[in-house]
Design a protein around this motif. Sequence first.
Motif, PDB file in Angstrom:
ATOM      1  N   UNK A  34       0.927  -0.996   0.071  1.00  0.00           N
ATOM      2  CA  UNK A  34       0.413  -0.290   0.229  1.00  0.00           C
ATOM      3  C   UNK A  34       0.931   1.491   0.458  1.00  0.00           C
ATOM      4  N   UNK A  35       0.179   2.456  -0.316  1.00  0.00           N
ATOM      5  CA  UNK A  35       1.019   3.576  -0.629  1.00  0.00           C
ATOM      6  C   UNK A  35       0.390   4.538   0.043  1.00  0.00           C
ATOM      7  N   UNK A  36       0.517   5.660   0.670  1.00  0.00           N
ATOM      8  CA  UNK A  36      -0.067   6.721   1.504  1.00  0.00           C
ATOM      9  C   UNK A  36      -0.344   6.945   1.054  1.00  0.00           C
ATOM     10  N   UNK A  37      -2.489   7.709   0.987  1.00  0.00           N
ATOM     11  CA  UNK A  37      -2.972   8.778  -0.473  1.00  0.00           C
ATOM     12  C   UNK A  37      -4.054   9.282   0.484  1.00  0.00           C
ATOM     13  N   UNK A  38      -4.246  11.026  -0.277  1.00  0.00           N
ATOM     14  CA  UNK A  38      -4.955  11.073   0.755  1.00  0.00           C
ATOM     15  C   UNK A  38      -6.836  11.654  -0.703  1.00  0.00           C
ATOM     16  N   UNK A  39      -7.847  11.373  -0.198  1.00  0.00           N
ATOM     17  CA  UNK A  39      -8.946  11.935  -1.040  1.00  0.00           C
ATOM     18  C   UNK A  39     -10.340  11.502  -0.509  1.00  0.00           C
ATOM     19  N   UNK A  40     -11.385  11.891  -1.062  1.00  0.00           N
ATOM     20  CA  UNK A  40     -12.814  10.907  -1.428  1.00  0.00           C
ATOM     21  C   UNK A  40     -13.234  10.927  -2.224  1.00  0.00           C
ATOM     22  N   UNK A  41     -14.300   9.668  -2.565  1.00  0.00           N
ATOM     23  CA  UNK A  41     -14.178   9.166  -3.408  1.00  0.00           C
ATOM     24  C   UNK A  41     -16.049   8.646  -3.314  1.00  0.00           C
ATOM     25  N   UNK A  42     -17.049   8.431  -3.649  1.00  0.00           N
ATOM     26  CA  UNK A  42     -18.093   7.885  -3.781  1.00  0.00           C
ATOM     27  C   UNK A  42     -18.342   6.406  -4.510  1.00  0.00           C
ATOM     28  N   UNK A  43     -18.389   5.250  -3.244  1.00  0.00           N
ATOM     29  CA  UNK A  43     -18.559   3.788  -4.248  1.00  0.00           C
ATOM     30  C   UNK A  43     -20.001   3.819  -4.415  1.00  0.00           C
ATOM     31  N   UNK A  44     -20.517   3.395  -5.312  1.00  0.00           N
ATOM     32  CA  UNK A  44     -21.313   2.714  -6.213  1.00  0.00           C
ATOM     33  C   UNK A  44     -21.820   0.735  -5.715  1.00  0.00           C
ATOM     34  N   UNK A  45     -22.142   0.894  -4.567  1.00  0.00           N
ATOM     35  CA  UNK A  45     -22.074  -0.821  -4.485  1.00  0.00           C
ATOM     36  C   UNK A  45     -23.291  -1.407  -4.726  1.00  0.00           C
ATOM     37  N   UNK A  46     -23.612  -3.129  -4.449  1.00  0.00           N
ATOM     38  CA  UNK A  46     -24.355  -3.952  -4.667  1.00  0.00           C
ATOM     39  C   UNK A  46     -25.375  -3.460  -3.590  1.00  0.00           C
ATOM     40  N   UNK A  47     -26.685  -3.898  -4.058  1.00  0.00           N
ATOM     41  CA  UNK A  47     -27.502  -2.536  -2.771  1.00  0.00           C
ATOM     42  C   UNK A  47     -27.856  -3.285  -1.301  1.00  0.00           C
ATOM     43  N   UNK A  48     -27.479  -4.137  -1.330  1.00  0.00           N
ATOM     44  CA  UNK A  48     -27.466  -5.235  -0.133  1.00  0.00           C
ATOM     45  C   UNK A  48     -25.470  -5.878   0.156  1.00  0.00           C
ATOM     46  N   UNK A  49     -25.362  -6.109   1.170  1.00  0.00           N
ATOM     47  CA  UNK A  49     -26.182  -5.351   3.330  1.00  0.00           C
ATOM     48  C   UNK A  49     -25.819  -3.913   2.624  1.00  0.00           C
TER      49      UNK A  49
ATOM     50  N   UNK B 137     -18.190  17.704  -6.176  1.00  0.00           N
ATOM     51  CA  UNK B 137     -16.851  18.262  -6.090  1.00  0.00           C
ATOM     52  C   UNK B 137     -16.824  19.687  -4.936  1.00  0.00           C
ATOM     53  N   UNK B 138     -18.358  19.771  -4.587  1.00  0.00           N
ATOM     54  CA  UNK B 138     -18.200  20.408  -3.641  1.00  0.00           C
ATOM     55  C   UNK B 138     -18.626  20.139  -2.402  1.00  0.00           C
ATOM     56  N   UNK B 139     -18.219  18.783  -2.657  1.00  0.00           N
ATOM     57  CA  UNK B 139     -18.635  17.288  -1.083  1.00  0.00           C
ATOM     58  C   UNK B 139     -16.713  17.027  -1.312  1.00  0.00           C
ATOM     59  N   UNK B 140     -16.069  17.581  -1.861  1.00  0.00           N
ATOM     60  CA  UNK B 140     -15.115  17.319  -1.988  1.00  0.00           C
ATOM     61  C   UNK B 140     -14.475  15.647  -2.675  1.00  0.00           C
ATOM     62  N   UNK B 141     -14.654  15.289  -3.181  1.00  0.00           N
ATOM     63  CA  UNK B 141     -15.493  14.461  -4.347  1.00  0.00           C
ATOM     64  C   UNK B 141     -14.475  14.498  -6.136  1.00  0.00           C
ATOM     65  N   UNK B 142     -13.467  14.486  -6.571  1.00  0.00           N
ATOM     66  CA  UNK B 142     -13.370  14.359  -7.680  1.00  0.00           C
ATOM     67  C   UNK B 142     -13.314  12.439  -8.554  1.00  0.00           C
ATOM     68  N   UNK B 143     -13.775  12.098  -7.616  1.00  0.00           N
ATOM     69  CA  UNK B 143     -13.699  10.298  -8.108  1.00  0.00           C
ATOM     70  C   UNK B 143     -14.909  10.016  -8.245  1.00  0.00           C
ATOM     71  N   UNK B 144     -15.309   8.613  -8.494  1.00  0.00           N
ATOM     72  CA  UNK B 144     -15.998   7.978  -8.097  1.00  0.00           C
ATOM     73  C   UNK B 144     -15.581   6.441  -8.720  1.00  0.00           C
ATOM     74  N   UNK B 145     -16.380   5.488  -7.593  1.00  0.00           N
ATOM     75  CA  UNK B 145     -16.052   3.871  -8.031  1.00  0.00           C
ATOM     76  C   UNK B 145     -17.299   3.329  -8.412  1.00  0.00           C
ATOM     77  N   UNK B 146     -17.635   3.042 -10.072  1.00  0.00           N
ATOM     78  CA  UNK B 146     -19.031   2.614 -10.198  1.00  0.00           C
ATOM     79  C   UNK B 146     -18.552   1.129 -10.317  1.00  0.00           C
TER      80      UNK B 146
END
Length: 503
Positions: free
Chosen positions: A131-146, A179-188
């Motif tokens: 692992x390499x240390x990084x920072x930053x927020x992203x939004x995850x699109x996951x399976x509905x459950x759990x 972006x206004x939430x500080x999120x510049x990437x998305x994980x679909x």
Amino acid sequence: MFLEKIAESQSKFFLFGLVSFIIGIAGASVLGLTRKNLFFLSCCLILLLVSLGITISKKWRVLIVLSIFLFLGVWRFVLSEPAKSPQNLRFFTGHLVIVKGILISAGEISGNYQRVYLNSQALKFFVDDNYKKIQGKTILYLEKYPLHDFGEEVEVRCNLTDPKELLKDDQFSYAAFLQKEGVWTACFNAQIISNLQPRHFSFYKIFLDLRNYFNQKINYLLPEPQSSFLRGLLYGDRTTFPPELRNAFSKTGVTHIIAISGYNITIIVVGLLVLLKFFGLSRRRAFILILGVILFFILLSGASASVIRAGLMGVLVLWGRQIGRQSSAGRVLILAAAIMLLFNPRLLLFDVGFQLSFLSTLGLIYFSPILEKILVKISALWGLKEIIIATFSAIIFTSPLIIYTFGQFSLVAPLANLLILPVVPLAMLLGFLCLFLGIIYLPLGKIIAYAAWAVLSYILKVAEYLAGWKFSALNLSLPWWLAALFYLFLVYLIYVNSKKSKI
């Protein structure tokens, strides 16, 4: 002459400096300036600082300082974009990676997937890699459950994507929202490989658990949809609020009573002030009590940045009513807006909640005195007059933005707010008592729950009935320049009223 007047008053000088800072942020937002423009902006700022050092004229020095404030606003907006460095998650956009981090929101069901925010801590490309240390927020699109919860430390495999590239229908608005939430990437189609820890301790998590406990009690004390409505009313939880009722509230212009926004809190603050004064409480004691209610609301709602901003707007309205001075309240509002934009400059143009909060507070401070003069001959009507003035002040100041943004205008909003708002404080009071007593002794909570059910049902029935009218809401389109002209007209009315008040 104008610049000389500013120079003579330190408070005016500071106020116009803040306004220039806000204008700078607005200009940079509209022009879409990025870090690529940083060198040019730096040269302009250095040139202004040199000019300030060699200029003797007081008038020109004021103009240069205001220009510096403006460029600082532009500078702050540009710097809010994260640098594309290997230490930031954004650098790896377009790559399939494994990210380790902490979930900073509870899972939210949206269609066929679950949406949750992740605060990244480390990244690697392969399972057996380091692992390499990084920072930053992203939004995850996951399976509905759990459903996943706040505070979980997880490893996620995903293909980091720029939101603009995938969401073609609404590129700008969605990307700007993130972006206004500080999120510049998305994980679909993100996949959680492992949960490293079941929970990550935080005070935020404690209040989330407390809110879940309250939800269980309210669900036991009240049937649906009254229980969902009460949760939205007390602490903005709309997760189980029925879609048909959301639509009815939207059509009748009363969504603000279950929304976490300054618009919601300012209207409720006025209602609570009227109710407490009706029961004989002094203004000072009512101020302290409502201040405590706002603080409790902020904590119970999760103390997120948007909730804190909404609470701050409510406190400003409360403070303005306490001191009774328009000019002081207006200056504090601008100061509060400048401080919030200093922390997050992308709120100004890309956060409708911030805009509605600011405009509704502005209307309550500056436009309500105009309506008070118009309705001076009408009696107080047990506090209803004050609620009517507050409601119409907020509606007048927010309607152009609502039409421009959402393309809808509620024709029944004034009537709906008139019928509903006076009983909202009572519904909140009964709901709080039923919850509080239900925790102490359940049968006692059940008794109060009958009264709470009656008031909550009344609000829901009024909203459903008015939403059923054929012309309850109109679908309209309003160009930005027409909305701007309307606000300029409101500024003119306020200016004329202030001049008359001084005579």
